[in-house]
Design an enzyme around this catalytic site. Sequence first.
Site, short mmCIF file in Angstrom:
data_model
loop_
_atom_site.label_atom_id
_atom_site.label_comp_id
_atom_site.label_asym_id
_atom_site.label_seq_id
_atom_site.Cartn_x
_atom_site.Cartn_y
_atom_site.Cartn_z
N GLY A 220 0.80 -1.33 -0.12
CA GLY A 220 0.00 0.03 -0.03
C GLY A 220 0.83 1.33 -0.20
O GLY A 220 1.96 1.36 -0.82
N ASP A 250 -4.12 -3.89 -9.23
CA ASP A 250 -4.17 -4.10 -10.81
C ASP A 250 -3.12 -3.32 -11.62
O ASP A 250 -2.66 -3.71 -12.59
CB ASP A 250 -5.75 -4.19 -11.04
#
Length: 310
Positions: A220, A250
């Site tokens: 993240g 993605d």
Amino acid sequence: MIVTVTPNPAWDVTYHLERMIRHGANRPASVEGRAGGKGVNVARVLRSLGVAVTAVAPLGGATGERIRADLAAADIALTAVPVAGETRCTTTIVETDSGGATSLNELGPARTAREWALVVAATAELLPEASVLVLSGSLPPGVSVSGYAELVTLARAARVPVLLDASGPALSAGVAAGPDVVKPNADELLAVTGEADPLRAVARLAGTARAGTAVVASFGPEGMLAGTDEGWWRATPPTSVRGNATGAGDAAVAALARGLAEGGPWPDRLRDAVALSAAAVAAPMAGDVDGELYRSWLPRVRVDVVEPPR
């Protein structure tokens, strides 16, 4: 041409609201729907970057037809495998006040052995033209946990590089088959290794793969960590981004797939993946990227050499 396989595609609906009220009435400021599923999102990002890509997806029912039409409108090449069950839907609630996102992901309809064999056959037909095969997302009910491993083996026989983005038993089985790159996130990495330390977790997962498999873990806002035969690196973003993080992984996969196809140095691949991932968070829908943020971040992502654990 990069080929993406999405075994469990979905019609993605995204609601934007200031904050979600639990057990109360919520009135979204906007609602948007589009074809989704992790591999479809990867294909959409690659298409936006001007990369030739074809998406493989089993589609059924009215939802499947909606996905076909949406991908055609987006000019994304699709090899659709007709299946009996209605394609699933997913829902994402993005809270603009906190910058958080909540997802509701249906399991999807069960697939028969014949339907999965059709997905494998459709993928095999595209391999002679493929520069990279991307295997991404959950496996639907009815498909063996070795489903991705079967596709990895198929691609290896065709000498096509493979990037795997999966979780749980499907990730473990797929890694053992020897993809070129595997990209777990922090939760997926912890689940399959039981190791909380990022460096040791990456090393442990790499140890279950064939020689040559690179493990690129995403954390993240803390960036990415890569363990490869060529070296180990940590890529750190210059700052954090608020928004919809649903498609961030993605977008990172899209960048890594492009890097795998082009064969550039690993530090450049990681820099690209972190910048493109942040650009996806800044965009309102999974599969989109904020081009301006991507271009401004690319030279600012820091990539450092790290020592693998002993």
